[in-house]
Structures are given as structure tokens and as C-alpha cells.
Design a protein around this motif. Structure first.
Motif, mmCIF file in Angstrom:
data_model
loop_
_atom_site.group_PDB
_atom_site.id
_atom_site.type_symbol
_atom_site.label_atom_id
_atom_site.label_comp_id
_atom_site.label_asym_id
_atom_site.label_seq_id
_atom_site.Cartn_x
_atom_site.Cartn_y
_atom_site.Cartn_z
ATOM 1 N N THR A 131 34.761 69.702 8.895
ATOM 2 C CA THR A 131 36.281 70.151 7.971
ATOM 3 C C THR A 131 35.896 70.459 6.806
ATOM 4 O O THR A 131 35.937 71.068 5.675
ATOM 5 C CB THR A 131 37.113 69.519 8.701
ATOM 6 O OG1 THR A 131 36.794 68.679 7.653
ATOM 7 C CG2 THR A 131 37.687 69.605 9.874
ATOM 8 N N PHE B 19 38.545 70.683 16.858
ATOM 9 C CA PHE B 19 37.965 71.585 16.025
ATOM 10 C C PHE B 19 37.952 69.823 14.837
ATOM 11 O O PHE B 19 37.003 69.893 14.133
ATOM 12 C CB PHE B 19 38.831 72.543 15.167
ATOM 13 C CG PHE B 19 38.001 72.983 14.113
ATOM 14 C CD1 PHE B 19 36.926 74.075 13.562
ATOM 15 C CD2 PHE B 19 38.744 72.150 12.337
ATOM 16 C CE1 PHE B 19 36.965 74.112 12.144
ATOM 17 C CE2 PHE B 19 38.721 72.737 11.134
ATOM 18 C CZ PHE B 19 38.172 73.473 11.864
ATOM 19 N N ILE C 196 37.105 78.654 22.614
ATOM 20 C CA ILE C 196 37.090 78.523 21.561
ATOM 21 C C ILE C 196 37.033 76.811 21.586
ATOM 22 O O ILE C 196 35.718 76.421 21.352
ATOM 23 C CB ILE C 196 37.647 79.168 20.558
ATOM 24 C CG1 ILE C 196 37.302 80.845 20.384
ATOM 25 C CG2 ILE C 196 36.779 78.440 19.474
ATOM 26 C CD1 ILE C 196 38.150 81.523 19.671
ATOM 27 N N ASN C 197 38.421 76.265 21.955
ATOM 28 C CA ASN C 197 38.062 75.247 21.599
ATOM 29 C C ASN C 197 36.827 74.092 22.347
ATOM 30 O O ASN C 197 36.150 72.655 22.070
ATOM 31 C CB ASN C 197 39.366 74.442 22.128
ATOM 32 C CG ASN C 197 39.589 72.789 21.891
ATOM 33 O OD1 ASN C 197 39.646 72.496 21.353
ATOM 34 N ND2 ASN C 197 39.312 71.928 23.161
ATOM 35 N N ALA D 71 41.868 77.659 13.534
ATOM 36 C CA ALA D 71 41.219 77.150 14.251
ATOM 37 C C ALA D 71 41.276 75.281 13.965
ATOM 38 O O ALA D 71 41.272 74.848 14.442
ATOM 39 C CB ALA D 71 40.064 77.608 13.101
ATOM 40 N N GLU D 72 42.390 75.096 13.171
ATOM 41 C CA GLU D 72 42.916 73.194 12.728
ATOM 42 C C GLU D 72 43.916 73.144 14.082
ATOM 43 O O GLU D 72 44.119 72.448 14.197
ATOM 44 C CB GLU D 72 44.103 73.654 11.429
ATOM 45 C CG GLU D 72 42.830 73.991 10.087
ATOM 46 C CD GLU D 72 42.346 74.960 9.646
ATOM 47 O OE1 GLU D 72 42.793 76.092 10.704
ATOM 48 O OE2 GLU D 72 41.236 75.022 8.748
ATOM 49 N N TYR E 86 30.301 83.195 13.889
ATOM 50 C CA TYR E 86 31.502 82.053 14.176
ATOM 51 C C TYR E 86 32.641 82.806 15.630
ATOM 52 O O TYR E 86 31.924 83.776 16.223
ATOM 53 C CB TYR E 86 32.448 81.966 12.717
ATOM 54 C CG TYR E 86 32.277 81.824 11.889
ATOM 55 C CD1 TYR E 86 32.050 80.168 11.240
ATOM 56 C CD2 TYR E 86 30.570 82.783 11.027
ATOM 57 C CE1 TYR E 86 31.420 80.271 10.745
ATOM 58 C CE2 TYR E 86 30.699 81.819 9.898
ATOM 59 C CZ TYR E 86 31.010 80.256 9.379
ATOM 60 O OH TYR E 86 30.276 80.441 8.038
ATOM 61 N N GLY F 8 40.743 79.093 8.673
ATOM 62 C CA GLY F 8 40.923 79.176 9.723
ATOM 63 C C GLY F 8 40.974 80.112 10.722
ATOM 64 O O GLY F 8 41.843 80.269 11.989
ATOM 65 N N GLY G 60 45.629 84.360 12.813
ATOM 66 C CA GLY G 60 44.986 83.118 12.593
ATOM 67 C C GLY G 60 45.853 83.203 11.460
ATOM 68 O O GLY G 60 47.434 83.364 10.908
ATOM 69 N N MET H 160 41.831 80.617 22.528
ATOM 70 C CA MET H 160 42.157 79.014 22.327
ATOM 71 C C MET H 160 41.332 78.506 22.552
ATOM 72 O O MET H 160 40.662 77.560 22.108
ATOM 73 C CB MET H 160 43.403 78.971 21.590
ATOM 74 C CG MET H 160 43.601 79.584 20.345
ATOM 75 S SD MET H 160 45.852 79.186 19.667
ATOM 76 C CE MET H 160 45.119 77.577 18.970
ATOM 77 N N GLU I 264 38.508 81.815 11.718
ATOM 78 C CA GLU I 264 37.200 81.689 12.562
ATOM 79 C C GLU I 264 36.904 79.944 12.944
ATOM 80 O O GLU I 264 37.095 79.700 12.527
ATOM 81 C CB GLU I 264 36.212 81.884 11.652
ATOM 82 C CG GLU I 264 35.916 83.226 11.221
ATOM 83 C CD GLU I 264 34.580 84.340 10.513
ATOM 84 O OE1 GLU I 264 34.036 84.677 11.205
ATOM 85 O OE2 GLU I 264 33.620 82.721 9.970
ATOM 86 N N ALA I 265 36.036 80.397 14.448
ATOM 87 C CA ALA I 265 35.944 78.576 14.414
ATOM 88 C C ALA I 265 34.261 79.158 14.356
ATOM 89 O O ALA I 265 33.572 79.948 14.720
ATOM 90 C CB ALA I 265 36.308 78.238 16.260
#
Length: 424
Positions: free
Chosen positions: A158, A152, A347-348, A146-147, A330, A173, A143, A344, A175-176
Motif C-alpha cells: 500500500t 488489498f 476485484i478482491n 480499495a481499502e 487498474y 481508493g 469509491g 468488489m 482503483e485497485a
């Protein structure tokens, strides 16, 4: 985390690593063994700042492993039958779900780090609380990322404290959000008419149904949250949010709650001399009629239980008036993940309105998307979901949601409980 706690953690991690290397995982039709997971070596260093279009391109054709607790049959089914096909069809990403306890996951990460493996076997991790704090502090996570995820910014609030902090510690950032949980109490209106609204009424409830109430022994996750909820109701929650992680300070703050818990023992199952080891055992005792109530971190678990025929239709959920402990779980990425791009992308997709709606419908998991950020069509997809019988609406749950204690306070509470409460 104080130095003694951190040193203990590192020692435990190494022991668990040795154990994990010698033990297999339980068989499950929807998850794979850790030994079956694929690692695809990559020669180029991953750049998290590349455009998301390039990340999508790099992720194509990859197999991404998602490590987490494998004991939830419904979640395994959802991941394998709903999430995995979408990732494959849209992005040519294969999702491989690996069931493993978080202690062993952290041990595996630590072991691979010690061995100097730049590319390990773990990509995504289901994590939160003290485990996240420990993993981040020991440089086991990738990381910030997340951003960088389009969804996100598109769907997540946020500014939400649970998006910025995990059990009181900044996420930065790493974790999401995945799903939300909240402590709820459960009983059957056909057996008991009462739904205690505070710790005082709960004590009277236990006196009336003497020997028919208990909770899981700490450090069981649900049992620990139940005790923290009682502590909050007795002494308030605000003081813990910035409290020093010092055992004597914590003990002094919870002393009235400790006296309450000692008195409560007299009226519990087996007079509080012993406690069931897990929340599953407490649930089984409730289902068998040995107990008149149980508890869950899944606020809609009663609806699922009724639908499956586990619970009578008269079983219902209730809360204390001051609220109950709630938290967010998360998704993180291992620092030595060989498939960071695919992780990524996965997760997105999971934090999209579409996938969060399926999670809400199929698992009754509180969604992490911000309702205010949804389109009218997306709002409709959530609004039409029937949450089922015996449960409380989402707005009531969220209005009575109390913040978690900082991650380094929780093990101190658990240690004090073991010393002061069990068998007293």
C-alpha cells in the motif's frame, strides 16, 4: 488538467456518447456485446462500509460486467476460462466481459450520468492514466473502495507509489491494481547483433539500419510511451513529476529531445514523413522483416510470441540502461454500477495471490502482489512459473522501471509531437 483540456474532454465525451449509441462492438468468442449485458436493478442503496461478509452475501447470484479493451485474445480467454469459473464456483457471481474502447466506456458513463440513471450498465472498468483522472474528476467512479478489500491489505504494497498514484495523480481508493506494464524494445539477434543502451546508441542503430526502424504515431499508447522513454533518456525524468501542465513549460523542458526526434526522423522508415498508426502495424512490419525492431508495453510479449511461433527463437527483449517507462493498470467501479458488491468481490479475487499467479503464467503480465507479503507456498507458485524465452527477469525489469509522467502532461507531449515531429 487545465480548463481548456477539461472542456475539450467533456465535448469529446458527448460526441463519443452519440457515436457509441449508434455503433456495435466487434464479435469475439470470449466477450459479449454491450447490448447483451445484463442490468439487475437494486432497490437498496449500497453501503461500501458494511462488513466484507455482508458484501459477499449481497453479491451472491449477481452478474457483474467488466468493461475494457477487448482486443487481447489471451486476456479474454483468461478472464472467461480461468477467472469467471472461480467467481461462479466460489461466490455464485457471473462475470460478463464486455469489449469496448475506453473512450466509448467513458462516453457511456457520461451519457448515463447526464440521463440521470442511478443504475447504469457498467460495473467494473479496466482503466488507468488520463482516463482514470478524467473519470474521477467528472464524478463517474464509485469509491473509495480499495481499502475495504481484504486482499488489498493482505497482498498489495500500500506504500508503493503506483498503488497510491496513477500517472502522478492520487488514487484515493478509487482503483485497485490489476497488472503492471513496462516498455521494452525487441529485435532479432540473428538479424541485428546490437541492443542500444541509450538514446545516442539508438540513433546510431537507426543510421546503420536506415529505413528499417520506426514507431507508432502518437497518440498510440505504445508509441507515446516510446517517445516518453526517449525524452527521459535525453533530458531526464525527475523534472516532469511535479511539472505544471503548461504547454510552453513542457515544450521548453523537452526541447533537446525534440531536436533529437527531428534528427532521428531522417533515418526512420519513410524518413519519418509518416508513421504506422498502431503498435500492431509496427509489430506486423517487424514480423514481415520490413523492420529490424519493434517495441511493446508487455515485457514478456516476446516469450508469448515465440511460443505461438510468431517470433523466431532468436528474438529478444532489451532496455535502455537508464530504464524505460512502466505503469500499472487498474480496476475501477462505475459510480452508477448496479452490482457494486459483486464488483468488489470480483476485484478482491483478482488481486489474490492465486489469480495473480495465473495471470502471470497465462498472460505473462507482471503481478501486482507484493512478493514480501506472500506465504512460502504462494512464493513457490510464482517461482516455478517459466517466463519463457527471449525476455528479461522481473528483477531487472523492475530495477529499470521509470515512473509515468502525470496524466495531464501526456496529452501535451502528444500534441507537441504532432506539431513538431511528424513529417519534419
Amino acid at each position: 488538467m487545465n480548463k481548456r483540456k477539461l472542456s475539450s474532454f467533456l465535448a469529446i465525451i458527448m460526441v463519443l456518447f452519440l457515436i457509441a449509441g449508434c455503433s456495435g462492438n466487434k464479435e469475439h468468442p470470449n466477450i459479449v456485446k454491450d447490448s447483451d449485458s445484463n442490468v439487475t436493478p437494486k432497490t437498496e442503496v449500497f453501503d461500501p462500509n458494511m462488513s466484507f461478509d455482508k458484501i459477499l452475501e449481497e453479491a451472491k447470484g449477481d452478474t457483474v460486467s467488466f468493461y475494457g479493451w477487448g482486443g487481447d485474445e489471451d486476456r479474454n480467454k483468461w478472464l472467461s476460462q480461468t477467472v469467471a469459473p472461480i467467481l461462479k464456483e466460489r461466490y455464485d457471481i457471473t462475470l460478463e466481459v464486455v469489449g469496448m474502447d475506453i473512450d466509448n466506456i467513458l462516453a457511456k458513463l457520461a451519457g448515463e450520468k447526464q440521463a440521470g440513471l442511478e443504475e447504469g450498465s457498467i460495473d467494473m472498468i479496466w482503466i488507468n492514466g488520463e482516463n482514470f483522472y478524467s473519470a474521477k474528476e467528472n464524478d463517474l467512479l464509485f469509491g473509495p473502495f480499495a481499502e475495504q478489500l481484504p486482499n488489498f491489505e493482505k497482498y498489495i504494497d500500500t506504500e508503493d507509489e503506483e498503488v497510491k498514484n496513477d500517472f502522478g495523480f492520487t488514487i484515493d481508493g478509487y482503483e485497485a491494481p490489476y497488472g503492471k506494464a513496462q516498455m521494452v524494445f525487441i529485435n532479432d539477434s540473428a538479424t541485428t547483433s546490437e541492443t542500444p543502451k541509450n538514446a545516442e546508441e539508438f540513433m546510431e542503430y537507426c543510421k546503420k539500419y536506415e529505413g528499417k526502424v520506426t514507431y507508432p504515431a502518437l497518440p498510440d499508447f505504445t508509441g507515446s510511451a516510446f517517445v516518453r522513454t526517449l525524452i527521459y533518456d535525453v533530458v531526464g525524468h525527475e523534472q516532469f513529476l511535479n511539472m505544471e501542465a503548461d504547454k510552453e513549460i513542457v515544450k521548453a523542458a523537452i526541447e533537446p529531445a525534440l531536436e533529437y526526434l527531428k534528427e532521428l526522423n531522417k533515418y526512420l522508415w519513410n524518413q519519418g514523413k509518416t508513421f504506422p498508426a498502431t503498435s500492431g502495424e509496427v509489430n506486423n512490419m517487424f514480423e514481415d522483416g520490413e523492420l529490424v525492431m519493434t517495441m511493446s508495453y508487455g515485457p514478456y510479449s516476446v516469450a508469448t510470441g515465440i511460443e505461438k511461433g510468431i517470433y523466431n527463437e532468436t528474438v529478444r527483449t532489451f532496455l535502455f540502461d537508464k530504464g524505460t517507462v512502466g505503469n500499472t493498470n487498474y480496476m475501477a467501479i462505475a459510480k452508477n454500477s448496479p452490482n457494486k458488491a459483486a464488483a468488489m468481490v470480483a476485484i478482491n479475487e483478482i488481486i489474490s495471490a492465486e489469480i495473480q499467479a495465473t495471470q502471470f503464467e497465462e498472460l505473462r503480465s507482471l503481478p501486482v502482489v507484493s512478493y514480501d507479503k506472500l506465504t512460502d507456498a504462494e512464493k513457490e507458485s510464482f517461482d516455478k512459473i517459466n517466463i519463457g524465452k527471449g525476455v528479461l527477469p522481473q528483477d531487472e525489469l523492475l530495477s529499470k522501471r521509470l515512473p509515468e509522467m502525470p496524466a495531464n502532461i501526456v496529452p501535451i507531449i502528444e500534441e507537441i509531437w504532432l506539431e513538431e515531429i511528424i513529417g519534419k
